[in-house]
Design a protein around this motif. Structure first.
Motif, PDB file in Angstrom:
ATOM      1  N   VAL A  11       0.834  -1.205   0.000  1.00 53.77           N
ATOM      2  CA  VAL A  11       0.000   0.000   0.000  1.00 53.77           C
ATOM      3  C   VAL A  11       0.867   1.253   0.000  1.00 53.77           C
ATOM      4  O   VAL A  11       0.654   2.192  -0.777  1.00 53.77           O
ATOM      5  N   VAL A  12       1.869   1.282   0.882  1.00 54.22           N
ATOM      6  CA  VAL A  12       2.699   2.486   1.008  1.00 54.22           C
ATOM      7  C   VAL A  12       3.488   2.747  -0.270  1.00 54.22           C
ATOM      8  O   VAL A  12       3.422   3.831  -0.877  1.00 54.22           O
ATOM      9  N   PHE A  13       4.258   1.765  -0.718  1.00 56.69           N
ATOM     10  CA  PHE A  13       5.116   1.982  -1.878  1.00 56.69           C
ATOM     11  C   PHE A  13       4.308   2.014  -3.178  1.00 56.69           C
ATOM     12  O   PHE A  13       4.698   2.691  -4.138  1.00 56.69           O
ATOM     13  N   GLY A  14       3.193   1.300  -3.227  1.00 58.73           N
ATOM     14  CA  GLY A  14       2.343   1.386  -4.404  1.00 58.73           C
ATOM     15  C   GLY A  14       1.777   2.781  -4.582  1.00 58.73           C
ATOM     16  O   GLY A  14       1.716   3.301  -5.707  1.00 58.73           O
ATOM     17  N   ALA A  15       1.369   3.431  -3.476  1.00 58.79           N
ATOM     18  CA  ALA A  15       0.864   4.804  -3.572  1.00 58.79           C
ATOM     19  C   ALA A  15       1.951   5.763  -4.031  1.00 58.79           C
ATOM     20  O   ALA A  15       1.707   6.670  -4.843  1.00 58.79           O
ATOM     21  N   LEU A  16       3.189   5.571  -3.546  1.00 61.17           N
ATOM     22  CA  LEU A  16       4.286   6.444  -3.958  1.00 61.17           C
ATOM     23  C   LEU A  16       4.595   6.289  -5.444  1.00 61.17           C
ATOM     24  O   LEU A  16       4.769   7.279  -6.177  1.00 61.17           O
ATOM     25  N   PHE A  17       4.660   5.045  -5.923  1.00 62.94           N
ATOM     26  CA  PHE A  17       4.965   4.816  -7.335  1.00 62.94           C
ATOM     27  C   PHE A  17       3.833   5.294  -8.234  1.00 62.94           C
ATOM     28  O   PHE A  17       4.069   5.768  -9.358  1.00 62.94           O
TER      29      PHE A  17
ATOM     30  N   GLY B 117       1.913   7.830  -7.682  1.00 67.66           N
ATOM     31  CA  GLY B 117       2.033   9.276  -7.793  1.00 67.66           C
ATOM     32  C   GLY B 117       3.189   9.709  -8.651  1.00 67.66           C
ATOM     33  O   GLY B 117       3.184  10.825  -9.192  1.00 67.66           O
ATOM     34  N   ALA B 118       4.176   8.834  -8.825  1.00 68.53           N
ATOM     35  CA  ALA B 118       5.349   9.208  -9.601  1.00 68.53           C
ATOM     36  C   ALA B 118       5.195   8.929 -11.087  1.00 68.53           C
ATOM     37  O   ALA B 118       5.887   9.522 -11.909  1.00 68.53           O
ATOM     38  N   ASP B 119       4.295   8.027 -11.483  1.00 67.97           N
ATOM     39  CA  ASP B 119       4.188   7.653 -12.892  1.00 67.97           C
ATOM     40  C   ASP B 119       2.723   7.401 -13.230  1.00 67.97           C
ATOM     41  O   ASP B 119       2.067   6.569 -12.595  1.00 67.97           O
ATOM     42  N   ALA B 120       2.197   8.107 -14.259  1.00 64.39           N
ATOM     43  CA  ALA B 120       0.789   7.981 -14.629  1.00 64.39           C
ATOM     44  C   ALA B 120       0.477   6.614 -15.213  1.00 64.39           C
ATOM     45  O   ALA B 120      -0.605   6.049 -14.976  1.00 64.39           O
ATOM     46  N   ALA B 121       1.408   6.063 -16.003  1.00 64.16           N
ATOM     47  CA  ALA B 121       1.166   4.751 -16.600  1.00 64.16           C
ATOM     48  C   ALA B 121       1.045   3.674 -15.524  1.00 64.16           C
ATOM     49  O   ALA B 121       0.184   2.788 -15.585  1.00 64.16           O
ATOM     50  N   PHE B 122       1.906   3.765 -14.511  1.00 60.14           N
ATOM     51  CA  PHE B 122       1.837   2.806 -13.419  1.00 60.14           C
ATOM     52  C   PHE B 122       0.544   2.991 -12.622  1.00 60.14           C
ATOM     53  O   PHE B 122      -0.057   2.009 -12.151  1.00 60.14           O
ATOM     54  N   ALA B 123       0.080   4.244 -12.495  1.00 54.39           N
ATOM     55  CA  ALA B 123      -1.178   4.502 -11.795  1.00 54.39           C
ATOM     56  C   ALA B 123      -2.351   3.878 -12.547  1.00 54.39           C
ATOM     57  O   ALA B 123      -3.275   3.326 -11.936  1.00 54.39           O
ATOM     58  N   ASP B 124      -2.334   3.957 -13.893  1.00 50.55           N
ATOM     59  CA  ASP B 124      -3.393   3.324 -14.670  1.00 50.55           C
ATOM     60  C   ASP B 124      -3.372   1.812 -14.502  1.00 50.55           C
ATOM     61  O   ASP B 124      -4.432   1.154 -14.434  1.00 50.55           O
ATOM     62  N   LEU B 125      -2.176   1.242 -14.445  1.00 54.15           N
ATOM     63  CA  LEU B 125      -2.066  -0.202 -14.243  1.00 54.15           C
ATOM     64  C   LEU B 125      -2.664  -0.619 -12.906  1.00 54.15           C
ATOM     65  O   LEU B 125      -3.417  -1.592 -12.811  1.00 54.15           O
ATOM     66  N   LEU B 126      -2.343   0.129 -11.854  1.00 55.80           N
ATOM     67  CA  LEU B 126      -2.910  -0.185 -10.545  1.00 55.80           C
ATOM     68  C   LEU B 126      -4.427   0.000 -10.537  1.00 55.80           C
ATOM     69  O   LEU B 126      -5.164  -0.765  -9.903  1.00 55.80           O
ATOM     70  N   GLY B 127      -4.898   1.049 -11.241  1.00 60.15           N
ATOM     71  CA  GLY B 127      -6.332   1.280 -11.290  1.00 60.15           C
ATOM     72  C   GLY B 127      -7.087   0.150 -11.947  1.00 60.15           C
ATOM     73  O   GLY B 127      -8.212  -0.183 -11.560  1.00 60.15           O
ATOM     74  N   SER B 128      -6.476  -0.479 -12.956  1.00 59.63           N
ATOM     75  CA  SER B 128      -7.139  -1.608 -13.617  1.00 59.63           C
ATOM     76  C   SER B 128      -7.188  -2.842 -12.734  1.00 59.63           C
ATOM     77  O   SER B 128      -8.044  -3.714 -12.915  1.00 59.63           O
TER      78      SER B 128
END
Length: 512
Positions: A169-175, A177-188
């Protein structure tokens, strides 16, 4: 020495505390809870059978660990319970499903308790509810023993999982916020808002599955001994004191049945001409009274057996002769009530309540036949409590499998083809089981009768495991032929289509 507490009826039937909960039982309980949360939230269908399998395995393992053996009657109750759970997978109507689930619960309690007397058969389900609290405590003790024991691995596993989730949870939230593509991957990968909103409902289903499976396993390991409850036998009466009221009752039944047989063999025309009644009025007159007469006769038989003389062979012959005659006369009353209902259905159509009370009257007739058979064969060769329970379960199963909504629709369509009369306002409230019969009606009656069912099915979106066979068949027919009310209005005027019932009382088996 401290004084012992006085024995009560509950302490007399309560068994010793069960031993440690088996590990396999805990895994089966967890599987039941997870399947309940994942499958039962979308409706009822084949998912009930899927959830029941691990719950049954949990009870079986617990019973074997407690030294209990599977007996033939336990298999009968268990197989019957699974057969009843198949009703939601086959039929769409809710009321036969409710009856099937309640009866399956009763058969499950019989399989777990192993009762053979009336008290155990009637009170058995209370043992399941009584095991909810002790079953949860029993399962919790098993978890703690495995977590705190010298070889316990549950505690370290839970702690490891918690740390891993926290780091993700902690490091996933940081990553993110640092990369939009990674945020989309987590959102899916994250659940959508609808799934989150349904979280409390799925959690409730998880708890229900958990508590139910633990209660069943605890009952299997330590069932209440209902058969240890003994009723005080009634005081035997003298032959004349006991037999005279029953003989008078038999004479009354014989007089009534003589009239019924005269009507049956002499024809209704003579009776109707003398009474001035129509067929429907004659049929309507007295069905409820005959139904209650059948029920009260069973009560009279039970009380008569309690106070029957028990002096020897002559007393047994007297009891069998008097009560056997009463049973035979009651069967004629049952046949008369069913014949009256059949006449009324021919005149005014079949409804849910009419088919239900007719089925109840028919089952009461089966009970009377079983009482007669038990009197002839004896209690050892025909255990009456178990026979009555089997007949009730078989009746509920047959009622569900025959699809009462389909029968109601079929009978009303046949009546329309014969007389041109139909109550579309009642038929459009049936379930999807009625679609094959209603689909034969001509337009615009067909679309008026199917419109509400079609709208309901379009609003309902359930996965395959929560969809009944009746619903799937209805969807196929509606998709193939379609439903259209364009150009006319079904309610209230129905564009010239006149309802037969102007006022329908759902609690009156005869209406209107």
């Amino acid at each position: 020495m401290p004084a012992q507490a006085p024995e009560t009826w509950l302490s007399r039937i309560r068994p010793k505390a069960p031993g440690p909960v088996p590990t396999a039982t805990l895994w089966c309980v967890l599987a039941t809870a997870l399947l309940s949360a994942l499958l039962l939230g979308d409706g009822l269908g084949l998912n009930l059978l899927v959830v029941a399998i691990p719950a049954t395995l949990a009870a079986y393992v617990a019973a074997r660990a407690a030294g209990r053996r599977i007996r033939p009657w336990s298999l009968v109750w268990g197989i019957g319970g699974f057969a009843l759970l198949a009703v939601p997978a086959l039929r769409d109507a809710g009321w036969p499903t409710f009856l099937a689930l309640v009866t399956a619960l009763g058969l499950g309690s019989l399989a777990l308790h192993g009762s053979r007397e009336w008290r155990g058969i009637l009170l058995g389900p209370l043992g399941l509810f009584e095991s909810l609290g002790p079953g949860l405590a029993w399962g919790w003790r098993g978890l703690r023993e495995r977590a705190d024991g010298p070889r316990g691995r549950l505690g370290p596993a839970l702690r490891t999982t918690a740390v891993a989730v926290g780091l993700l949870v902690v490091f996933g939230a940081l990553f993110a916020g640092a990369d939009a593509a990674f945020a989309d991957l987590l959102g899916s990968l994250m659940p959508d808002l609808d799934s989150v909103a349904d979280g409390p409902w799925h959690f409730l289903l998880f708890l229900i599955g958990l508590l139910g499976a633990l209660a069943a396993a605890h009952t299997a390991a330590a069932p209440l001994r209902w058969d240890l409850l003994r009723a005080r036998p009634g005081r035997p009466r003298g032959r004349v004191e006991w037999a005279l009221p029953l003989i008078v009752l038999n004479l009354l039944f014989a007089a009534f049945n003589a009239v019924q047989l005269a009507v049956l063999f002499g024809g209704y025309g003579k009776v109707l001409s003398e009474t001035g009644l129509s067929y429907a009025q004659y049929a309507r007159q007295g069905f409820w009274q005959l139904l209650w007469a059948t029920v009260l006769t069973l009560v009279v038989i039970g009380l008569a057996l309690r106070w029957a003389p028990r002096g020897g062979a002559r007393d047994r012959t007297l009891v069998r002769a008097v009560l056997g005659t009463l049973c035979l006369l009651t069967l004629i009353v049952v046949a008369s009530a069913l014949r009256r209902m059949d006449l009324y259905v021919d005149a005014y159509g079949l409804t849910r309540l009419r088919i239900s009370v007719a089925a109840m009257e028919l089952w009461l007739g089966v009970v009377i036949v079983l009482i007669m058979a038990a009197g002839v064969l004896g209690a050892r060769r025909l255990p009456l409590p178990r026979a009555v329970a089997v007949s009730a379960a078989a009746g509920v199963l047959a009622f569900g499998l025959l699809s009462p909504d389909a029968l109601v629709a079929e009978r009303n369509v046949q009546r329309y083809e014969r007389t041109g009369k139909i109550d579309v306002g009642y038929l459009d409230g049936l379930s999807a089981d009625a679609v094959p019969a209603l689909d034969r009606l001509p337009e615009p009656l067909r679309s008026c009768a199917l419109k509400d069912i079609d709208d309901t099915l379009k609003e309902r979106a359930a996965p395959w495991y929560a969809t009944s066979r009746g619903e799937r068949r209805a969807r196929e027919l509606l998709a193939r032929h379609g439903v259209s009310t364009t150009g006319y209005q079904c309610v209230p005027e129905r564009n010239g289509i006149q309802d037969e019932y102007t006022e329908y009382d759902p609690y009156d088996p005869y209406g209107p």
